[in-house]
Design an enzyme around this catalytic site. Sequence first.
Site, short mmCIF file in Angstrom:
data_model
loop_
_atom_site.label_atom_id
_atom_site.label_comp_id
_atom_site.label_asym_id
_atom_site.label_seq_id
_atom_site.Cartn_x
_atom_site.Cartn_y
_atom_site.Cartn_z
N ASP A 1 0.82 -1.20 0.00
CA ASP A 1 0.00 0.00 0.00
C ASP A 1 0.85 1.26 0.00
OD1 ASP A 1 -2.46 -0.86 -0.22
OD2 ASP A 1 -3.18 -0.12 1.72
N ASP B 1 -5.28 19.11 -6.62
CA ASP B 1 -4.96 18.27 -5.47
C ASP B 1 -4.31 16.96 -5.88
OD1 ASP B 1 -7.16 17.25 -6.75
OD2 ASP B 1 -8.37 16.93 -4.96
N ASP C 1 -3.42 16.34 -11.63
CA ASP C 1 -3.32 17.78 -11.85
C ASP C 1 -1.87 18.22 -12.05
OD1 ASP C 1 -6.09 18.06 -11.41
OD2 ASP C 1 -5.75 18.04 -9.25
N1 LIG Z 1 -11.62 6.19 -5.96
C1 LIG Z 1 -12.33 6.19 -7.06
N2 LIG Z 1 -12.74 5.05 -7.60
C2 LIG Z 1 -13.46 5.04 -8.72
N3 LIG Z 1 -13.82 6.12 -9.39
C3 LIG Z 1 -13.45 7.30 -8.89
C4 LIG Z 1 -12.69 7.40 -7.71
N4 LIG Z 1 -12.47 8.70 -7.47
C5 LIG Z 1 -13.05 9.38 -8.46
N5 LIG Z 1 -13.65 8.54 -9.31
C6 LIG Z 1 -14.37 8.90 -10.52
O1 LIG Z 1 -13.55 9.73 -11.30
C7 LIG Z 1 -14.09 11.02 -11.42
C8 LIG Z 1 -13.05 12.08 -11.07
O2 LIG Z 1 -11.96 11.91 -11.86
P1 LIG Z 1 -10.58 12.61 -11.56
O3 LIG Z 1 -10.08 12.16 -10.24
O4 LIG Z 1 -9.77 12.42 -12.76
O5 LIG Z 1 -11.04 14.11 -11.49
P2 LIG Z 1 -10.59 15.34 -10.63
O6 LIG Z 1 -10.78 16.53 -11.45
O7 LIG Z 1 -9.24 15.11 -10.07
O8 LIG Z 1 -11.63 15.34 -9.49
P3 LIG Z 1 -11.55 15.88 -8.01
O9 LIG Z 1 -10.28 16.64 -7.88
O10 LIG Z 1 -12.74 16.73 -7.87
O11 LIG Z 1 -11.57 14.65 -7.16
C9 LIG Z 1 -15.23 11.09 -10.44
O12 LIG Z 1 -16.29 11.78 -11.00
C10 LIG Z 1 -15.62 9.67 -10.19
O13 LIG Z 1 -16.63 9.29 -11.07
CA LIG Z 2 -8.35 15.78 -8.20
#
Ligand SMILES: Nc1ncnc2c1ncn2[C@@H]1O[C@H](COP(=O)(O)OP(=O)(O)OP(=O)(O)O)[C@@H](O)[C@H]1O
Ligand SMILES: [Ca+2]
Length: 671
Positions: A101, A409, A413
């Site tokens: 992990d 975050d 990104d």
């Molecule tokens: N742990 C997870 N397991 C499965 N699907 C996830 C998980 N976390 C996020 N997701 C899916 O992926 C999408 C977000 O994708 P991503 O993490 O690429 O975006 P983000 O812009 O970084 O979002 P944020 O910063 O708001 O979390 C979510 O809408 C969700 O549907």
């Molecule tokens: Ca994010």
Amino acid sequence: MESYLNENFGDVKPKNSSEEALRRWRKLCWLVKNPKRRFRFTANLSKRFEAEAIRRSNQEKFRVAVLVSQAALQFIHGLNLSSEYTVPEEVKAAGFEICADELGSIVEGRDVKKLKIHDGVEACLCGKIKEVGSSKISSDFSSDLPESAVRILLQSIFNNTGGEVVRNKDDKIEILGTPTETALLEFGLSLGGDFQEERLASKVVQVEPFNSLKKRMGVVLLFPDGSFRAHCKGASEIILAACDKVIDSKGEVVPLHEESINYLKNTIENFASEALRTLCLAYMEIGSEYSVESPIPITGYTCIGIVGIKDPVRPGVRESVAICKSAGITVRMVTGDNINTAKAIARECGILTEGIAIEGPEFREKTEEELLDIIPKIQVMARSAPMDKHTLVKHLRTTFEDVVAVTGDGTNDAPALHEADIGLAMAIAGTEVAKESADVIILDDNFSTIVTVAKWGRSVYINIQKFVQFQLTVNIVALIVNFSSACLTGNAPLTAVQLLWVNMIMDTLGALALATEPPNDDLMKRPPVGRKGNFISNVMWRNILGQSLYQFVIIWFLQTRGKVAFHLDEPDSDLVLNTLIFNSFVFCQVFNEISSREMEKVNVFEGILKNYVFVAVLTCTILFQIIIIEYVGTYANTHPLSLKQWFGSVFLGFLGMPIAAALKLIPVGSS
Ligand SMILES: Nc1ncnc2c1ncn2[C@@H]1O[C@H](COP(=O)(O)OP(=O)(O)OP(=O)(O)O)[C@@H](O)[C@H]1O
Ligand SMILES: [Ca+2]
């Protein structure tokens, strides 16, 4: 080697936290470290390395670094068989207890943190939609559902997760993981599930961690009877498209037909328009013929249900967005979420107004010309992949020559944070990779802090402008006066000692006085400077030239008509006149320093008494000026002045203030 490692690391107790693991990782791998790392670690790293260098030879460090890297590679390589990889003895001896992990979080750059910003979930299971508060134990929902469906749901939630449920020192349950994961785990617990029990019931033999590009994650479980089952979860519409069956209201698995697909799609849309983050959970029986070498299946899943996570907008975000807008800063939302979720949240925060909302896949397909047309209008980009964020930032910076700040975050990104002019990473929710790609780390993870950052940034910029304006004025006048006078009369009115004092007023004291002005809210009502903005703006030139001209005229007047005006006919009238010129010149600067507090506003006294440094500097300048004129005349080539002469020269300096105010009324272009 081993004895050496024991000697040096024996005292370090392996701590089972990713922060500790990361620390070690950095320490050992410093030879292969990213040279672009920004300021965050530089301060104490160099010191630490110096001390370490005495204790260890580079060769030894390199060897351990290579071994740790090998272990990491072995881990990445065998990611699917995380339980079966071995850690080299030397690495263990180095106190680097790598558990799957832990390394996973380093490799992926995710860091498990205690987070809870969600506010419960809404779920659609077996055709039933229910809202589950975060604190309320909602076992009544699970009693509503068929037992088999609850069992498979809990299995999915607790096994197919990047988070963890642990008991802390006080024997209280603590949920670790990203906000999305903790929300789901909490949902599982509120349905009456037991994390440990669920984890012991089967063995996770294959893991595909969450991937921001694919927007899904999956695991394969091995049961004691030798059968395998795959679970996947992720972006609702993507996982739903991978399903061909669904669990119905009786808990039976039935094929998905048009009606049920539409029902699920509508549910996703409804959840999304309520600003919920939607996720779809699915599973698949893969029998006992499965080889753990093969990839996790992509399609053919059975949909367990749709979950909508409530992640309320923080208080103050709407106001902050409004302040940004008034400051000429365009706020855009780029997220991996569903487009409807993104739109709903963007509307709530005031980000989405007349602009367009676009999805990542559509954005990726656009040609260069189309991009030129739509990028300025984009206010929301949903379902974006890491490179979409990067592309948008790159275009804004290069094609549109905007100054771009990016907040982020996650590891996804990092490319955008790196590309941006100012990358702002979240300290609490942010991963190490995001933080290391950023220039600024926002300690409280709050968007409103960005406004404060912008305000301070502008304040520093404007303070430097004010200082430069003040300094240029003094320089121009001193230069012209001495030069023209030397050319015309053969001697300079301001002596070397006097110029030294003037230099001190404008350099050290001037910087102290003008650069310590605190930011005010008016700064956020001005337009931004932009990449191409001139540092010395038209406004500054107007003030500099106007004020210099006035000061020059005053000194020229004193030089030519001073003796007559002040009735100087004693034998040392030349010395008195020069002292008068010097004194008037210094007081011109004193009053100009006050006028320089504002470059455009006529009222320059606002908040002056609150800026103690400014008041102190001004008082000191005046006191020293009196001492120089009255008591140290021999050194400074000055002659004590009469009260009338003092009044006269201070008055001439003071006249600069109404002149400066009048100058501010002359309109000039913006820059
Ligand atoms: N742990 C997870 N397991 C499965 N699907 C996830 C998980 N976390 C996020 N997701 C899916 O992926 C999408 C977000 O994708 P991503 O993490 O690429 O975006 P983000 O812009 O970084 O979002 P944020 O910063 O708001 O979390 C979510 O809408 C969700 O549907
Ligand atoms: Ca994010």
